[in-house]
Design a protein around this motif. Sequence first.
Motif, mmCIF file in Angstrom:
data_model
loop_
_atom_site.group_PDB
_atom_site.id
_atom_site.type_symbol
_atom_site.label_atom_id
_atom_site.label_comp_id
_atom_site.label_asym_id
_atom_site.label_seq_id
_atom_site.Cartn_x
_atom_site.Cartn_y
_atom_site.Cartn_z
ATOM 1 N N GLY A 647 28.303 -12.767 -22.036
ATOM 2 C CA GLY A 647 28.711 -11.878 -22.260
ATOM 3 C C GLY A 647 28.310 -10.569 -21.462
ATOM 4 N N ALA A 648 26.709 -11.120 -20.570
ATOM 5 C CA ALA A 648 26.252 -10.154 -19.436
ATOM 6 C C ALA A 648 25.737 -10.530 -18.246
ATOM 7 C CB ALA A 648 24.662 -10.017 -20.095
ATOM 8 N N GLY A 649 26.714 -12.261 -18.579
ATOM 9 C CA GLY A 649 27.018 -12.487 -17.026
ATOM 10 C C GLY A 649 25.732 -13.486 -16.921
ATOM 11 N N LEU A 650 25.369 -14.015 -17.808
ATOM 12 C CA LEU A 650 24.593 -14.923 -17.407
ATOM 13 C C LEU A 650 24.409 -16.384 -18.732
ATOM 14 C CD1 LEU A 650 21.292 -12.446 -18.222
ATOM 15 C CD2 LEU A 650 22.322 -12.895 -15.678
ATOM 16 N N GLU A 651 23.923 -17.850 -17.905
ATOM 17 C CA GLU A 651 23.990 -18.245 -18.650
ATOM 18 C C GLU A 651 23.282 -19.566 -18.947
ATOM 19 O OE1 GLU A 651 26.577 -21.064 -16.803
ATOM 20 O OE2 GLU A 651 25.922 -21.166 -14.622
ATOM 21 N N VAL A 652 22.328 -20.117 -19.905
ATOM 22 C CA VAL A 652 21.841 -20.444 -20.102
ATOM 23 C C VAL A 652 21.883 -21.946 -19.645
ATOM 24 C CG1 VAL A 652 20.276 -21.804 -21.697
ATOM 25 C CG2 VAL A 652 21.341 -19.083 -22.260
ATOM 26 N N THR A 653 20.250 -22.220 -18.681
ATOM 27 C CA THR A 653 20.821 -23.813 -18.065
ATOM 28 C C THR A 653 19.401 -24.794 -18.694
ATOM 29 O OG1 THR A 653 19.083 -22.727 -16.842
ATOM 30 C CG2 THR A 653 21.743 -22.647 -15.614
ATOM 31 N N SER A 671 -3.205 -20.617 -30.126
ATOM 32 C CA SER A 671 -2.514 -20.183 -29.250
ATOM 33 C C SER A 671 -0.891 -20.924 -29.934
ATOM 34 C CB SER A 671 -2.661 -21.838 -28.251
ATOM 35 O OG SER A 671 -3.008 -22.417 -28.157
ATOM 36 N N ALA A 672 0.136 -20.563 -29.532
ATOM 37 C CA ALA A 672 0.903 -20.763 -30.662
ATOM 38 C C ALA A 672 2.007 -21.297 -29.075
ATOM 39 C CB ALA A 672 1.421 -19.996 -31.189
ATOM 40 N N LEU A 673 2.780 -22.239 -29.130
ATOM 41 C CA LEU A 673 4.026 -22.048 -27.918
ATOM 42 C C LEU A 673 5.613 -21.153 -28.790
ATOM 43 C CD1 LEU A 673 3.468 -25.960 -27.406
ATOM 44 C CD2 LEU A 673 3.575 -23.823 -26.190
ATOM 45 N N VAL A 674 5.963 -20.694 -27.766
ATOM 46 C CA VAL A 674 7.227 -19.873 -28.033
ATOM 47 C C VAL A 674 8.663 -20.415 -26.997
ATOM 48 C CG1 VAL A 674 8.091 -17.363 -28.278
ATOM 49 C CG2 VAL A 674 5.307 -17.738 -28.687
ATOM 50 N N PRO A 675 9.318 -20.246 -27.515
ATOM 51 C CA PRO A 675 10.616 -20.332 -26.550
ATOM 52 C C PRO A 675 11.097 -19.796 -25.944
ATOM 53 C CG PRO A 675 11.236 -19.999 -29.017
ATOM 54 C CD PRO A 675 9.772 -19.916 -29.217
ATOM 55 N N GLU A 676 11.519 -19.863 -24.610
ATOM 56 C CA GLU A 676 11.920 -19.817 -24.173
ATOM 57 C C GLU A 676 13.165 -20.324 -23.060
ATOM 58 O OE1 GLU A 676 9.714 -16.499 -21.168
ATOM 59 O OE2 GLU A 676 9.093 -18.828 -20.582
ATOM 60 N N LEU A 677 14.147 -18.775 -22.756
ATOM 61 C CA LEU A 677 15.503 -19.880 -22.955
ATOM 62 C C LEU A 677 15.300 -19.566 -21.121
ATOM 63 C CD1 LEU A 677 18.462 -17.840 -24.523
ATOM 64 C CD2 LEU A 677 17.463 -19.900 -24.438
ATOM 65 N N VAL A 678 16.031 -20.600 -20.634
ATOM 66 C CA VAL A 678 15.943 -20.254 -18.850
ATOM 67 C C VAL A 678 17.113 -19.583 -18.096
ATOM 68 C CG1 VAL A 678 15.651 -21.305 -16.553
ATOM 69 C CG2 VAL A 678 14.774 -21.919 -18.599
ATOM 70 N N VAL A 679 18.012 -18.822 -17.930
ATOM 71 C CA VAL A 679 19.119 -18.436 -17.876
ATOM 72 C C VAL A 679 19.333 -17.693 -16.003
ATOM 73 C CG1 VAL A 679 19.080 -17.199 -19.922
ATOM 74 C CG2 VAL A 679 18.008 -16.131 -17.567
ATOM 75 N N ARG A 680 20.976 -17.849 -15.576
ATOM 76 C CA ARG A 680 21.063 -17.388 -14.049
ATOM 77 C C ARG A 680 22.048 -17.586 -13.695
ATOM 78 N NH1 ARG A 680 22.592 -23.584 -11.962
ATOM 79 N NH2 ARG A 680 24.565 -23.737 -13.376
ATOM 80 N N ARG A 739 10.337 -6.038 -11.841
ATOM 81 C CA ARG A 739 10.811 -6.688 -13.158
ATOM 82 C C ARG A 739 11.217 -8.295 -12.875
ATOM 83 N NH1 ARG A 739 16.541 -6.765 -13.007
ATOM 84 N NH2 ARG A 739 17.833 -4.896 -12.371
ATOM 85 N N ASP A 740 10.788 -9.204 -13.701
ATOM 86 C CA ASP A 740 11.138 -10.274 -13.022
ATOM 87 C C ASP A 740 12.474 -10.139 -12.437
ATOM 88 O OD1 ASP A 740 8.131 -10.744 -12.045
ATOM 89 O OD2 ASP A 740 8.147 -11.508 -14.858
ATOM 90 N N SER A 741 13.429 -10.126 -13.649
ATOM 91 C CA SER A 741 15.061 -10.156 -13.840
ATOM 92 C C SER A 741 15.845 -9.813 -12.672
ATOM 93 C CB SER A 741 15.184 -9.639 -14.792
ATOM 94 O OG SER A 741 14.771 -8.542 -15.064
#
Length: 993
Positions: A647-653, A671-680, A739-741
Motif C-alpha cells: 500500500g505504500a508502494g514498497l515490496e519485500v525482497t 546481544s540479540a538478533l532482531v528481524p529486519e525487512l529488506v524492501v525496495r 534518513r536512509d530510506s
Amino acid sequence: MRGERRRQAQVRYDDAAEVLVDAGLVDVDYVAAQLGTTFASAQEAARAVVDAGDVSPHPLFEAQWIGRRRSWQRLGQHPALWYLSERRRRNRIAPHPLFDPRIVFAAYPEARHHPYGALSYWLSVTGPGAALPTRILPKKVSWGTYRAAAIGAAVEWREEVVRERPELVGPAPALPATLGTSPAVTVVMATQDEGPLVHETVASLQGQTFTDWHLVAVDRGSLDDTAAVLQGMAAFDDRITLVRESRCGHARALNVALEHSTAEHVAFLPLGREWLPGMLGEMLAHAHESGASAVLAGVGSVGRSRVELLAGRPVDLATALVRRAAIKDVGGFDETLGGSVERDLLLRLTRDHEPLAIDVPVLKRPDPAAPGFGDDWDSVVLESQLVDWDAAAARRHSEDLVSHVLPLGTEPRRTVEWLGSVPREGSELILVGVRLRRAHHVLAASIAAVISGARFVSVPASVSTSAATNIGIARAAGATVVLVRPEAMPPRQPIAERLADVVRGGEVAVAQPLVVDLDGVILSAGARFATANPQPDLFLAGLPTSDAVRIGPCEVAAPASPLVALRTDTAVALRGLRGRFHSVLAETDLGLRARQAGRGRSVVVPDAVITSRTAYAAADALIGAMTSLRASALTPPPDRAAELLVGAGLEVTDQRNRRVTVDPEDRSAPSALVPELVVRAIEGIHESPPRLRWAVDIAAPAAQRGDRWGDTYFARSLAEALERRGQHVAIDRRDARDRDSRDLDDVLLVLRGLDRVTPRPGLLNVEWIISHPDMITPDEVAAFDLVYAASTSWSERVSREWGTPVEPLLQCTDTRWFHPDRAEPDTGPALLFVGNSRGVYRYAVRSAFAVGADLTLHGNDWTEFVERDQIASGGVANQEVGVLYASAGVVLNDHHLDMRRDSFASNRLFDAAACGARILSDRIDGLEETFSGLALPFDNEHELARLVQPPYDAFPDNEARRRIAMRIMAEHSFDKRAETLIDDAVRHLLDRR
C-alpha cells in the motif's frame, strides 16, 4: 587567614539574605513548609534558604525552570540571587512555568526597569486576587489560590519523601570494638546519566555516623556530567573511587564494583536514594551480632524474607547489607538477565541462609504501614503486585471521559508541557510521581491542584515505570485510558479522542499512534514478528510518515509505542503492565496478552502522531525486555508486513537479522538478533499515469518549530498536488534529510531556501530555487539533474553566465484556499499584511506605519518593532488567510533584498492575486506581465500613502480583478506546477534508462 575568609563568607551570606528580602522573593510560609520549621522573620527564612541550597524562596520561583545551564553553580551562588543579579538576561527568563514576564511587561511596561525584575515588580503591585500571568493554565487562577496549593504541595513532599521517623527505630546492638576489615563496608553504586542526583546521594553517605566505608561508583558511560561530578567529589574524599566503564548493563556495572571491593560487607546505594545517618552503623551492628550473610531492613512492603521474596514483594537493595564472601559464593549478579537482577541475587543468597530481617527505617522515606499514612493510600502506591485490581474493577468508569496516565520522568518541563496540553473537556490527567525531587514534586502537585481534571499521585518508594503506570490505571475514572511514558512528547494536535474511538468498538484492544523521532522520521508503527525469529521488529521504522498514511489504519501484531490507548476494563482485567518489563516492550506484552485473552487486536492509527524524545530503547534495556518477552511464550499473529507495505508502494525482497548489542566492540557482550525487512520501491514509472516516489526537501526545522514556516505550507500544498496525480510524496524537513530510506525514492526535489542540500546519488535530483538567490553558486546548480528558479530574468541570466540550464518556474498558489469567492471585496481590513517579522522591521510594514495607514498586522515576532496593540494576532491559519485577502481593501507585500533585486516573486503575491485582491508591493520585474494590474509597485512612502486611499483608482474594478484572479488560478496553481514537475521527471528518468 581562614578566619578572615569565614568572616567574608558570612558577610556575603547576610547580604544574599537581605537581597532576597528586598526583592520580595521570600515567602516565609513556603520556606517553612519545605524545611518543616517556623521562622520569626523574613530575614531568618532567607538565611535558611541560602544555607539549605535546594530550597525555593518563593512559590513563583523555581531554579529548575530557569534553564539547563546552571551558571549559579559555577559562581557558587544561590539560583535566586543569580536570577536577581542577571539584569541583562533576567527579563527574558521565566522564573516559573506560571509566570510569564512578557505578559507582565505588556500590562506594566515600567516593570522592565525594576531593579529586581518582572517578578518582584508584579508582586509589589498586585495582591492575592490577581490572576497569574501565564498562558499555560486553561482558565484564570489567582495568585492566592496557587500560593495555597504550592504550600500544601511542599508540606506533602516533606511528609511523604523527606520526613524521618525516629520513633520507629528500635535499639540497635552495639558495634564490636574491632571489625574484621578496614574499611568495614564497601558501598556499591552504578551510575548512568544522573548527574543532578550525585551530590544529594553521596552527601547522605558522607553524613553517616559510621565513617569507615569505601564507595566504589561505576559509571556506565554517562553522556552527562555524572562522572565529572563524582570525580570532583572523589578529589576531596579519598573514600570515594570512580570506575569508568563503557555503556553496559546494570548487572555488569555492579559486578565491576564488587571486583573493586575489599570490605567484609557490601551495601548498595543507587543514585537518587538517601540513607538516614545511622544506616551503616545500625546495619553493621546487626550483621556482626547475628552473623547473618544478609541483613534486610525497611518497613512496609519491602521483601525481608525468602517467603516474602518468593511471594513477589519488591526488592530494595538500598536497604540491604550483605557479606561480600556470600555474594562471591553465588557468582555475583547474573549479567544475562535483562531485569530483576537484585531479586535474583537475593533469592540465590537466601536459598541456604535465611536473611536477618530488621523492621527499622534506613532510607529517607516514610513508613507506608504507619498510622495515618496507609489509610489514604491503601496498598496501591508501592508496587504493581500490590495494586488492588479487584477494587479497580469494581469502580464505575465514565464513557465520556478519557484518562491519561503519565508516570513522571526526571524533567519538570515535560510534566508542565503535558499539564498544559491535555484537553480539559472529556479528559483527565493522572500524574504519578516516583520519589521525585522537591522541585519536580512541588511543581507537579501544585499546578495539578489548580487545573481541572488533573490529579497528582506521589509514590514514595522506588518502583518501575510500569508499576507507576498501574497505580494510575487503578485510579482512572474514564472508560478509556491512555498510557503515556515520559519520553512521549505531547501531540501537536489532540489525539486521545481519535484513539478512544478506535478502541470503543470492542474489536480493538489496544490502539497506538504513529511514533516519530525528533527528526520527524517514523520510529515505530507497532511491533511485527517474523516467523523464524521470536524477537519483535519495529514496523515501518526509518520510513517517512507519508508511507504510514498511505497504508492507513491497520492491524499490527502488538503495539510498540510510548503512548497507547485501551479500554480501562481491559487494562484492569489484564492486571496492567507486567512488572518484568520496566518500561520497554511493556505495551507490546500488553497487546499480546490482550489478544490471547480474547480482548481484541492491536491497531496503529497513522493520522494520530506523537514524537518520542529518545530512541525506542537503549540496547541493554531492549535485550533484557526481549528476554522477558520470549519467556512469556505469547503467540503473535501472522506477519502482515509484506502485504501492508504494498500500500505504500514498497515490496519485500528479503528478511535478515540485525544484531543489537550492549557493546559493539565486545563480541561477548549481551546481544540479540532482531528481524529486519529488506524492501525496495515498486517501479511505477511505466504505470498510467506514471507513479514516482518523491522526497521534497525543505529548510524548515522539525516539529512545532517549523510548522509556521512558509516553506512548510508551500511544501504541503505541492505534495498534495503531486499526490492528486498519483505520486507518492514525503516531505523531509532539514532534520530528516539524511534518513536512509531516501534510497527508496525516485526523485529528490529540493525547495531551495536557507539550506544548501547535497544531491542523493542514484536519485533524480531536482532543485527549485524559490528564494535567497544570493546563496546559490554555479557548482551547486551544476550538481543537480534539473534546476528551476522562481524568476524568469534570473533563470535566463545564470543559464547564460554559468552554462547550466535553469528553467523558470514561478511560485504559485493553492486554489483550494485562495480564490475570489472566499469573501466579499472591501468587507475586511482596509490595509492588510500577513507575515512574520523574520527579525527585521520589514519595509512594507515600516512604510505603512510611517504614513499613518490603518494597517491590520498578523504575524509573529513583531513586538520588537511595533506596539503590541498594533498587532491584530500572532498569526492566521493558512487555510483562513484567503478570507482576509479576498475581503481586504489592499494587501501589502515585500521581498528579501536579493529576491527583490533578482525578481523572485513571493508566494504571497500569487495567493493574494488568486483572491482578486489589490496588492501593493516593492518593485520587481514582471509584476505587470504576471499579475495584470492586480499588483502595483511603490517606491516610497508617498506613493504608498496615495495608493492605499479609497476608491483605489489605480487598480482594476471588481469584475476585472475577478477575471484576473481566475487566470492566475489556471496558470499558477500548485496543480499546474505538479504537472510540469512530473512530466519533466518522467522524461529525464526514461532518458537516463
